[in-house]
Enzyme design. Structure first.
Site, short mmCIF file in Angstrom:
data_model
loop_
_atom_site.label_atom_id
_atom_site.label_comp_id
_atom_site.label_asym_id
_atom_site.label_seq_id
_atom_site.Cartn_x
_atom_site.Cartn_y
_atom_site.Cartn_z
N HIS A 200 0.84 -1.19 0.00
CA HIS A 200 0.00 0.00 0.00
C HIS A 200 0.88 1.25 0.00
O HIS A 200 1.93 1.28 0.63
CB HIS A 200 -1.01 0.01 1.16
CG HIS A 200 -0.48 0.33 2.53
ND1 HIS A 200 -0.36 1.61 3.01
CD2 HIS A 200 -0.05 -0.48 3.52
CE1 HIS A 200 0.09 1.58 4.25
NE2 HIS A 200 0.31 0.33 4.57
N ASP B 23 5.74 2.90 7.07
CA ASP B 23 4.38 2.41 6.83
C ASP B 23 3.65 3.29 5.83
O ASP B 23 2.97 4.25 6.22
CB ASP B 23 3.60 2.36 8.14
CG ASP B 23 2.20 1.80 7.95
OD1 ASP B 23 1.35 2.08 8.81
OD2 ASP B 23 1.95 1.12 6.93
N GLU C 118 -5.31 1.73 2.15
CA GLU C 118 -5.15 0.55 3.03
C GLU C 118 -5.45 0.95 4.45
O GLU C 118 -6.03 0.20 5.24
CB GLU C 118 -3.74 -0.01 2.91
CG GLU C 118 -3.51 -1.30 3.68
CD GLU C 118 -3.11 -1.11 5.14
OE1 GLU C 118 -2.80 0.02 5.54
OE2 GLU C 118 -3.16 -2.10 5.90
N ASP D 286 4.28 -4.77 3.70
CA ASP D 286 3.73 -3.63 4.44
C ASP D 286 4.56 -3.49 5.71
O ASP D 286 4.44 -4.30 6.64
CB ASP D 286 2.26 -3.90 4.77
CG ASP D 286 1.60 -2.74 5.50
OD1 ASP D 286 0.38 -2.85 5.76
OD2 ASP D 286 2.28 -1.75 5.82
N1 DTR Z 1 -1.94 -2.93 9.10
C1 DTR Z 1 -0.68 -2.32 8.76
C2 DTR Z 1 0.39 -2.55 9.78
C3 DTR Z 1 0.42 -3.90 10.34
C4 DTR Z 1 0.18 -4.23 11.62
N2 DTR Z 1 0.37 -5.57 11.79
C5 DTR Z 1 0.73 -6.11 10.61
C6 DTR Z 1 1.04 -7.40 10.25
C7 DTR Z 1 1.35 -7.68 8.92
C8 DTR Z 1 1.35 -6.65 7.98
C9 DTR Z 1 1.05 -5.33 8.35
C10 DTR Z 1 0.75 -5.09 9.68
C11 DTR Z 1 -0.84 -0.84 8.59
O1 DTR Z 1 -1.06 -0.14 9.59
O2 DTR Z 1 -0.69 -0.38 7.46
ZN ZN Z 2 -0.54 1.74 8.85
ZN ZN Z 3 0.89 -0.44 6.39
#
Ligand code: DTR
Ligand code: ZN
Ligand code: ZN
Length: 316
Positions: free
Chosen positions: A124, A136, A170, A199
């Protein structure tokens, strides 16, 4: 779904359909198989960091973020697309609306390969509104961009068709990737033999986590890190928490890498990986301090090379 398509190789191009997978894990990469693909090139971490510097500049010039619906996000899409068009990819921008704002997915096909067996690689590209989102998820976006450019640079033409994607929204709940999957017919989804998700792969206090979804994809990544002498752990925190989830829910084999977010590194993990126990893998997760200095270069380098290894291995 509104598409605009460009790219040197593009003439009349549509986002090719993918069909519902009928098999189990990705064919041609049985668990434990020895590396058989042509050797993947080293991915220059300096190249990955140069993309991160661009994404940082874009955020700085656009209210400090690259969030869904912002000028910073659209500028991020334009930056990645321009690199891919110049490298000979066939690109398509897929528009969608979420929370009243226009979102964009960028899908880039590398011409050639069996379009009945597609290996997809995705990250993303949006940040949260609190900051520039360099770990991120500039880290995943930049690493797969540099891998795509390496495919072009080396003139790699694997047996399977390669498709790269940068997802929008995302952070609102995998909106862009879900829109992409939902807009493919069942007969189209089955052509995707595997989807690889990246990610957060440059966390400043990094862990080395491998998604424990498809066993063949997981084993491919484990083989790479074993060759480096780096221990890995299964990624269990993220089930359903990133863009692999819509693909997994549609029956596509998925895998990926993760270097950690706001969970705390244990003493055992610090012994195994170095870094600081009792501290989050990324203390700037979803904060304004997720800037270009919020990256561990070793983790970014290792994970970028692991992506290339897996692409060369799984697409052969
Ligand atoms: N959801 C993602 C960050 C995230 C948190 N735990 C995981 C595990 C595997 C991949 C991503 C993530 C975000 O905040 O974009
Ligand atoms: Zn994030
Ligand atoms: Zn992320």
């Amino acid at each position: 779904m509104k598409l605009s398509v460009s790219g040197r190789a593009a003439t009349a191009v549509t986002v090719s359909a993918v069909m519902l997978l009928t098999g189990g894990s990705i064919a041609g990469a049985a668990p434990g198989s020895a590396p058989t693909a042509a050797a993947a090139p080293d991915i220059p971490v300096a190249g990955v960091k140069a993309h991160l510097a661009q994404l940082q500049s874009i955020a700085t010039a656009n209210n400090g973020n690259r969030a869904h619906g912002s000028a910073g996000y659209k500028a991020s899409i334009d930056y990645v697309k321009a690199k891919l068009d110049a490298a000979g990819f066939t690109t398509a921008v897929q528009q969608f609306t979420s929370s009243g704002r226009t979102g964009y997915n960028l899908v880039a096909d590398w011409p050639g390969g069996d379009t009945g067996r597609v290996v997809m690689v995705g990250s993303h590209l949006d940040s949260v509104s609190a900051g520039p989102g360099i770990n991120d998820n500039g880290s995943g976006s930049a690493a797969i961009l540099e891998t795509a450019l390496a495919v072009s640079r080396t003139g790699y033409h694997p047996a399977r068709h390669l498709r790269f994607a940068w997802w929008g929204a995302e952070e609102l709940g995998m909106v862009g990737s879900r829109y992409y999957v939902n807009n493919l017919s069942p007969s189209d989804r089955s052509k995707i033999s595997g989807y690889l998700n990246f990610d957060m792969i440059g966390s400043p206090n990094p862990g080395y986590f491998v998604y424990d979804d498809d066993p063949a994809i997981e084993k491919t990544f484990q083989n790479y890190f074993t060759g480096l002498g780096v221990a890995t752990e299964p990624e269990t925190e993220g089930d359903g928490r990133s863009d692999h989830a819509p693909f997994k829910n549609a029956g596509v084999p998925v895998g990926g890498l993760f270097s950690g977010a706001d969970y705390i590194k244990t003493a055992a993990q610090a012994t195994k990986w170095g870094g600081t126990s009792g501290q989050a893998f990324d203390r700037c997760y979803h904060r304004s301090c997720d800037t270009a200095s919020n990256i561990n270069d070793t983790a970014l380098n290792r994970n970028s090379d692991a992506i290339a290894y897996a692409v060369w291995e799984l697409a052969s």
